[in-house]
Motif scaffolding. Structure first.
Motif, PDB file in Angstrom:
ATOM      1  N   SER A  59       0.814  -1.204   0.000  1.00 61.15           N
ATOM      2  CA  SER A  59       0.000   0.000   0.000  1.00 61.15           C
ATOM      3  C   SER A  59       0.854   1.262   0.000  1.00 61.15           C
ATOM      4  O   SER A  59       1.825   1.382   0.716  1.00 61.15           O
ATOM      5  CB  SER A  59      -0.891   0.046   1.234  1.00 61.15           C
ATOM      6  N   ILE A  72      -9.342  10.910   1.627  1.00 59.95           N
ATOM      7  CA  ILE A  72      -9.793   9.570   1.259  1.00 59.95           C
ATOM      8  C   ILE A  72     -11.244   9.353   1.701  1.00 59.95           C
ATOM      9  O   ILE A  72     -12.049   8.778   0.968  1.00 59.95           O
ATOM     10  CB  ILE A  72      -8.850   8.512   1.871  1.00 59.95           C
ATOM     11  N   ARG A  77     -13.724   6.450  -0.448  1.00 59.83           N
ATOM     12  CA  ARG A  77     -12.834   5.283  -0.475  1.00 59.83           C
ATOM     13  C   ARG A  77     -12.645   4.641   0.890  1.00 59.83           C
ATOM     14  O   ARG A  77     -12.512   3.420   0.984  1.00 59.83           O
ATOM     15  CB  ARG A  77     -11.473   5.661  -1.050  1.00 59.83           C
ATOM     16  N   GLY A  80     -15.876   2.680   1.708  1.00 59.10           N
ATOM     17  CA  GLY A  80     -15.987   1.623   0.708  1.00 59.10           C
ATOM     18  C   GLY A  80     -15.018   0.494   0.962  1.00 59.10           C
ATOM     19  O   GLY A  80     -15.358  -0.682   0.843  1.00 59.10           O
ATOM     20  N   ALA A  81     -13.793   0.842   1.347  1.00 57.69           N
ATOM     21  CA  ALA A  81     -12.762  -0.170   1.596  1.00 57.69           C
ATOM     22  C   ALA A  81     -13.025  -0.964   2.873  1.00 57.69           C
ATOM     23  O   ALA A  81     -12.942  -2.187   2.868  1.00 57.69           O
ATOM     24  CB  ALA A  81     -11.390   0.491   1.665  1.00 57.69           C
ATOM     25  N   HIS A  84     -16.025  -3.244   2.609  1.00 58.76           N
ATOM     26  CA  HIS A  84     -15.882  -4.225   1.525  1.00 58.76           C
ATOM     27  C   HIS A  84     -16.971  -4.056   0.471  1.00 58.76           C
ATOM     28  O   HIS A  84     -17.545  -5.030   0.003  1.00 58.76           O
ATOM     29  CB  HIS A  84     -15.870  -5.650   2.069  1.00 58.76           C
ATOM     30  N   GLU A  85     -17.234  -2.807   0.105  1.00 60.19           N
ATOM     31  CA  GLU A  85     -18.245  -2.536  -0.913  1.00 60.19           C
ATOM     32  C   GLU A  85     -17.697  -2.810  -2.306  1.00 60.19           C
ATOM     33  O   GLU A  85     -16.485  -2.674  -2.537  1.00 60.19           O
ATOM     34  CB  GLU A  85     -18.705  -1.083  -0.799  1.00 60.19           C
ATOM     35  N   GLY A  87     -16.390  -2.409  -5.934  1.00 64.66           N
ATOM     36  CA  GLY A  87     -15.678  -1.310  -6.574  1.00 64.66           C
ATOM     37  C   GLY A  87     -14.538  -0.734  -5.756  1.00 64.66           C
ATOM     38  O   GLY A  87     -13.848   0.174  -6.207  1.00 64.66           O
ATOM     39  N   TYR A  88     -14.349  -1.219  -4.541  1.00 66.19           N
ATOM     40  CA  TYR A  88     -13.283  -0.737  -3.664  1.00 66.19           C
ATOM     41  C   TYR A  88     -12.382  -1.913  -3.279  1.00 66.19           C
ATOM     42  O   TYR A  88     -12.837  -3.045  -3.194  1.00 66.19           O
ATOM     43  CB  TYR A  88     -13.849  -0.104  -2.390  1.00 66.19           C
ATOM     44  N   ILE A  89     -11.127  -1.610  -3.023  1.00 68.62           N
ATOM     45  CA  ILE A  89     -10.211  -2.642  -2.538  1.00 68.62           C
ATOM     46  C   ILE A  89     -10.511  -2.856  -1.062  1.00 68.62           C
ATOM     47  O   ILE A  89     -10.411  -1.933  -0.257  1.00 68.62           O
ATOM     48  CB  ILE A  89      -8.741  -2.228  -2.746  1.00 68.62           C
ATOM     49  N   TYR A  93      -6.475  -5.915   3.762  1.00 66.98           N
ATOM     50  CA  TYR A  93      -6.306  -6.656   2.526  1.00 66.98           C
ATOM     51  C   TYR A  93      -6.055  -8.139   2.800  1.00 66.98           C
ATOM     52  O   TYR A  93      -5.010  -8.673   2.543  1.00 66.98           O
ATOM     53  CB  TYR A  93      -5.154  -6.051   1.710  1.00 66.98           C
TER      54      TYR A  93
END
Length: 117
Positions: A59, A72, A77, A80-81, A84-85, A87-89, A93
């Motif tokens: 990262s 962010i 983002r 979303g991240a 876990h939506e 279109g997002y990472i 991880y």
């Protein structure tokens, strides 16, 4: 007819069970970066995103200071991240692993209430 009844019964049971699930998370009235969010970010994200390790890890996203994190978060983002939506990472991880729901709700409240420092 029997199939319709079973579908209706399943729908009612599903709706009832989802209504009875109450979050045990208690977010403070006012959420701030310094008091509430920074400790969560340090605990949940610094393994890869701390100032001294982010260049060594995959990262390059700098979430270790307020201004970068706000940028962010404003773009969607961050939530979303961590949620876990599509279109997002997904973060962290690791496959199928989220940070705990209380931390997500706290961050969500912070974003929705204006990203107070």
């Amino acid at each position: 007819m029997k199939g319709n009844f079973l579908r209706l019964l399943l729908l009612v049971v599903t709706a009832f069970s989802s209504c009875n699930k109450k979050s045990s998370c208690k977010a403070p009235e006012e959420v701030s970066y310094v008091k509430d969010i920074a400790p969560v970010i340090e605990q949940k994200c610094f393994m890869c995103h701390a100032p001294d390790v982010y260049k060594k890890k995959a990262s390059r996203v700098r979430i270790y200071d307020y201004n970068n994190l706000v940028s962010i978060a404003k773009g969607g983002r961050l939530l979303g991240a961590i949620k876990h939506e599509p279109g997002y990472i997904a973060m962290p991880y690791r496959k199928n692993e989220k940070i705990d729901e209380c931390a997500i709700l706290l961050i969500e409240k912070w974003v929705e209430s204006g990203l107070k420092k």
